[in-house]
Design a protein around this motif. Structure first.
Motif, PDB file in Angstrom:
ATOM      1  N   HIS A 126      19.651  24.108 -65.418  1.00  0.00           N
ATOM      2  CA  HIS A 126      18.984  25.036 -66.473  1.00  0.00           C
ATOM      3  C   HIS A 126      18.192  24.135 -67.545  1.00  0.00           C
ATOM      4  O   HIS A 126      18.419  23.098 -67.854  1.00  0.00           O
ATOM      5  CB  HIS A 126      20.271  25.504 -67.127  1.00  0.00           C
ATOM      6  N   PRO A 127      16.994  24.641 -67.887  1.00  0.00           N
ATOM      7  CA  PRO A 127      16.186  23.977 -68.610  1.00  0.00           C
ATOM      8  C   PRO A 127      16.596  23.358 -69.930  1.00  0.00           C
ATOM      9  O   PRO A 127      16.520  22.106 -70.459  1.00  0.00           O
ATOM     10  CB  PRO A 127      14.891  24.906 -68.992  1.00  0.00           C
ATOM     11  N   HIS A 128      17.371  24.248 -70.666  1.00  0.00           N
ATOM     12  CA  HIS A 128      17.903  23.654 -71.910  1.00  0.00           C
ATOM     13  C   HIS A 128      19.032  22.606 -71.695  1.00  0.00           C
ATOM     14  O   HIS A 128      19.179  21.982 -72.515  1.00  0.00           O
ATOM     15  CB  HIS A 128      18.754  25.063 -72.729  1.00  0.00           C
ATOM     16  N   TYR A 129      19.926  22.876 -70.529  1.00  0.00           N
ATOM     17  CA  TYR A 129      20.902  21.802 -70.330  1.00  0.00           C
ATOM     18  C   TYR A 129      20.190  20.455 -70.061  1.00  0.00           C
ATOM     19  O   TYR A 129      20.610  19.563 -70.641  1.00  0.00           O
ATOM     20  CB  TYR A 129      21.807  22.248 -68.997  1.00  0.00           C
ATOM     21  N   VAL A 130      19.053  20.580 -69.186  1.00  0.00           N
ATOM     22  CA  VAL A 130      18.408  19.279 -68.787  1.00  0.00           C
ATOM     23  C   VAL A 130      17.777  18.714 -70.045  1.00  0.00           C
ATOM     24  O   VAL A 130      17.893  17.406 -70.371  1.00  0.00           O
ATOM     25  CB  VAL A 130      17.445  19.380 -67.642  1.00  0.00           C
ATOM     26  N   GLN A 131      17.029  19.678 -71.196  1.00  0.00           N
ATOM     27  CA  GLN A 131      16.501  19.011 -72.205  1.00  0.00           C
ATOM     28  C   GLN A 131      17.613  18.220 -73.198  1.00  0.00           C
ATOM     29  O   GLN A 131      17.514  17.226 -73.661  1.00  0.00           O
ATOM     30  CB  GLN A 131      16.082  20.116 -73.216  1.00  0.00           C
ATOM     31  N   LYS A 132      18.805  18.977 -72.996  1.00  0.00           N
ATOM     32  CA  LYS A 132      19.931  18.603 -74.425  1.00  0.00           C
ATOM     33  C   LYS A 132      20.532  17.291 -73.661  1.00  0.00           C
ATOM     34  O   LYS A 132      20.673  16.014 -74.620  1.00  0.00           O
ATOM     35  CB  LYS A 132      20.804  19.529 -74.634  1.00  0.00           C
ATOM     36  N   LEU A 133      20.880  16.954 -72.202  1.00  0.00           N
ATOM     37  CA  LEU A 133      21.235  15.833 -72.144  1.00  0.00           C
ATOM     38  C   LEU A 133      20.212  14.641 -72.076  1.00  0.00           C
ATOM     39  O   LEU A 133      20.613  13.299 -72.258  1.00  0.00           O
ATOM     40  CB  LEU A 133      21.867  15.955 -70.512  1.00  0.00           C
ATOM     41  N   THR A 134      19.041  14.994 -71.813  1.00  0.00           N
ATOM     42  CA  THR A 134      17.813  14.034 -71.706  1.00  0.00           C
ATOM     43  C   THR A 134      17.699  13.402 -73.157  1.00  0.00           C
ATOM     44  O   THR A 134      17.661  12.361 -73.332  1.00  0.00           O
ATOM     45  CB  THR A 134      16.571  14.724 -71.223  1.00  0.00           C
ATOM     46  N   GLU A 135      17.612  14.515 -74.312  1.00  0.00           N
ATOM     47  CA  GLU A 135      17.490  14.000 -75.658  1.00  0.00           C
ATOM     48  C   GLU A 135      18.856  13.083 -76.043  1.00  0.00           C
ATOM     49  O   GLU A 135      18.387  12.135 -76.674  1.00  0.00           O
ATOM     50  CB  GLU A 135      17.519  15.164 -76.269  1.00  0.00           C
ATOM     51  N   GLN A 136      19.995  13.385 -75.632  1.00  0.00           N
ATOM     52  CA  GLN A 136      21.020  12.686 -76.181  1.00  0.00           C
ATOM     53  C   GLN A 136      20.990  11.372 -75.114  1.00  0.00           C
ATOM     54  O   GLN A 136      21.361  10.095 -75.776  1.00  0.00           O
ATOM     55  CB  GLN A 136      22.320  13.468 -75.566  1.00  0.00           C
ATOM     56  N   LEU A 137      20.642  11.250 -73.963  1.00  0.00           N
ATOM     57  CA  LEU A 137      20.695   9.860 -73.300  1.00  0.00           C
ATOM     58  C   LEU A 137      19.745   9.122 -73.989  1.00  0.00           C
ATOM     59  O   LEU A 137      19.806   7.817 -73.969  1.00  0.00           O
ATOM     60  CB  LEU A 137      20.256  10.095 -71.906  1.00  0.00           C
ATOM     61  N   ASN A 138      18.476   9.644 -74.460  1.00  0.00           N
ATOM     62  CA  ASN A 138      17.675   8.765 -75.100  1.00  0.00           C
ATOM     63  C   ASN A 138      17.921   8.247 -76.563  1.00  0.00           C
ATOM     64  O   ASN A 138      17.324   7.262 -77.153  1.00  0.00           O
ATOM     65  CB  ASN A 138      16.274   9.772 -75.173  1.00  0.00           C
ATOM     66  N   ALA A 166      26.486  17.843 -72.948  1.00  0.00           N
ATOM     67  CA  ALA A 166      26.431  19.087 -71.692  1.00  0.00           C
ATOM     68  C   ALA A 166      27.428  20.224 -72.227  1.00  0.00           C
ATOM     69  O   ALA A 166      27.078  21.347 -71.904  1.00  0.00           O
ATOM     70  CB  ALA A 166      27.008  18.237 -70.518  1.00  0.00           C
ATOM     71  N   GLY A 167      28.477  19.930 -72.581  1.00  0.00           N
ATOM     72  CA  GLY A 167      29.222  21.121 -73.314  1.00  0.00           C
ATOM     73  C   GLY A 167      28.855  22.078 -74.162  1.00  0.00           C
ATOM     74  O   GLY A 167      28.923  23.102 -74.262  1.00  0.00           O
ATOM     75  N   ILE A 168      27.978  21.344 -75.261  1.00  0.00           N
ATOM     76  CA  ILE A 168      27.188  22.148 -75.922  1.00  0.00           C
ATOM     77  C   ILE A 168      26.127  22.996 -75.376  1.00  0.00           C
ATOM     78  O   ILE A 168      25.886  24.082 -75.759  1.00  0.00           O
ATOM     79  CB  ILE A 168      26.896  21.107 -77.204  1.00  0.00           C
ATOM     80  N   ALA A 169      25.431  22.405 -74.673  1.00  0.00           N
ATOM     81  CA  ALA A 169      24.453  22.955 -73.987  1.00  0.00           C
ATOM     82  C   ALA A 169      24.991  24.238 -73.244  1.00  0.00           C
ATOM     83  O   ALA A 169      24.161  25.388 -72.922  1.00  0.00           O
ATOM     84  CB  ALA A 169      23.689  22.257 -72.719  1.00  0.00           C
ATOM     85  N   VAL A 170      25.982  24.030 -72.583  1.00  0.00           N
ATOM     86  CA  VAL A 170      26.764  25.230 -71.558  1.00  0.00           C
ATOM     87  C   VAL A 170      27.055  26.500 -72.663  1.00  0.00           C
ATOM     88  O   VAL A 170      26.622  27.552 -72.170  1.00  0.00           O
ATOM     89  CB  VAL A 170      27.970  24.942 -70.962  1.00  0.00           C
ATOM     90  N   LEU A 171      27.744  26.159 -73.716  1.00  0.00           N
ATOM     91  CA  LEU A 171      27.846  27.047 -74.715  1.00  0.00           C
ATOM     92  C   LEU A 171      26.731  27.796 -75.163  1.00  0.00           C
ATOM     93  O   LEU A 171      26.722  29.034 -75.503  1.00  0.00           O
ATOM     94  CB  LEU A 171      28.863  26.575 -76.145  1.00  0.00           C
ATOM     95  N   ASP A 172      25.610  27.096 -75.804  1.00  0.00           N
ATOM     96  CA  ASP A 172      24.356  27.642 -76.284  1.00  0.00           C
ATOM     97  C   ASP A 172      23.884  28.609 -75.122  1.00  0.00           C
ATOM     98  O   ASP A 172      23.401  29.760 -75.429  1.00  0.00           O
ATOM     99  CB  ASP A 172      23.137  26.501 -76.156  1.00  0.00           C
TER     100      ASP A 172
END
Length: 379
Positions: free
Chosen positions: A46-58, A273-279
């Motif tokens: 999911h685009p939001h999920y991918v975005q949030k994990l990418t931002e956090q990893l950076n 990841a957990g926050i993205a899922v809830l969002d």
């Protein structure tokens, strides 16, 4: 070195996924109605999920629980609001087995007891405490003590009443049995379990590892009834593929430094990841979608040739067939390119993304109907 060969594998290599679909190395597209054991909750990549994990990893991917990790608090607050358990505490781990392990341990800390009541056809995990409460002796090694666990028939109120005493530490029950065949816990049974735990000072643990996080058409399946557990375990769809588990803890339990612990639980990436899922679940109304699309699927499967019973809630569905289901499952996979699961020899198990559409369901219904109507299948 090679891999320890404990998994029977299909000769399929998924290399890409989007929404409710995956593609293998040859380019073949598959409808995914299994979600890797109920793990894919909001849809693949999911685009939001991918975005949030990418931002956090950076920013930062990991540090231990010896420092401030505000993203854990954000996850707890959002989970509390969406689930309706704002007054509960959250302990973060990595898997469903760990969630159940810590629930059993916390229950024992709470009342100083060790006797557990579990149920026939239960599955709670493969670690020591969880596997002891799982009704499958084949996966309990000699080193795993099981003499403290008493198994009784599922949904049997009388058997539960007869088994309860002041020696019982906890009742642990799945909101919907997954591996056991998609058996739904009844409201009468859960309410009696709550009543008996209050009477005897025992702890009610509801295992929502597979049936939780919106899959049943409510955030947790026990919310279809007026029952509040002491401890709720969750994992699977909590991270949409990233390993994360959670234990929701009633405020009557008091935390003591060191009583529970984990190295990787609650790490920055898992929480992202957990926050993205809830969002996504909130923004896209996926709990409501699971209820509507699940009813549509079950209503259209009932009455088909060879279908003995349809069980479940929302998008946790078991289709019991009169004949062994393996032939149907293989035809769905290799002739119609649809991933499904099973629970025993006669039950097809469906655990798709909560974003599944009626159009996706129609693809399954056409294929399934064609298979079960074919004379050579014998269903």
């Amino acid at each position: 070195m090679d891999l320890f060969n404990v998994y029977p594998l299909y000769d399929i290599e998924p290399v890409k996924a989007q929404g409710s679909y995956v593609w293998d190395a040859t380019g073949q597209k598959y409808l995914d109605l299994y979600g890797g054991h109920a793990v894919i909750s909001i849809g693949h990549t999911h685009p939001h999920y991918v975005q949030k994990l990418t931002e956090q990893l950076n920013k930062i991917g990991f540090y231990s629980n010896s420092v401030q990790i505000p993203i854990q608090t954000e996850l707890a607050e959002k989970l509390g609001k969406l689930s309706g358990y704002e007054d509960y505490h959250l302990f973060l781990i990595n898997s469903g087995a760990e969630a159940n392990e810590n629930a059993l341990k916390l229950a024992s800390f709470y009342n100083g007891r060790k006797k557990i009541i579990a149920f026939k056809k239960s599955f709670h995990g493969r670690t020591a405490g969880a596997v002891a409460a799982t009704d499958n002796p084949a996966i309990a090694a000699p080193i795993n003590p099981t003499d403290h666990v008493h198994f009784i028939p599922f949904n049997d109120v009388e058997a539960l009443e007869n088994a309860m005493s002041e020696e019982v530490c906890a009742i642990i029950v799945e909101g919907i049995q997954g591996v056991g065949g998609i058996n739904v816990t009844s409201g009468e049974f859960l309410q009696k379990a709550r009543e008996l735990c209050d009477k005897f000072g025992s702890v009610l643990i509801v295992d929502s590892v597979q049936c939780g996080y919106g899959r049943s058409g409510k955030f947790f399946s026990h919310q279809h009834y007026d029952v509040q557990p002491d401890l709720i375990t969750t994992a699977k769809g909590m991270g949409n593929g990233f390993p994360i588990g959670g234990l929701l803890i009633h405020p009557k339990f008091k935390a003591i430094h060191g009583m529970l612990g984990t190295t990787f639980g609650g790490n920055h990436l898992a929480c992202a990841a957990g926050i993205a899922v809830l969002d996504v679940m909130k923004q896209e109304n996926l709990v409501e979608n699971a209820a509507v699309v699940g009813d549509y699927l079950m209503d259209n499967v009932k009455g088909l040739p060879g279908v003995k019973e349809v069980r479940g809630r929302g998008l946790m569905i078991g289709i019991e067939t009169e004949e062994p289901v393996e032939v149907v499952r293989k035809k769905l996979l290799f002739e119609h390119h649809i991933f499904t699961g099973y629970a025993g020899k006669h039950t097809l198990r469906l655990l798709p993304s909560l974003a599944l559409t009626k159009a996706d369901v129609d693809i399954f219904l056409e294929a399934f109907s064609k298979i079960v109507k074919a004379e050579n299948v014998g269903v």
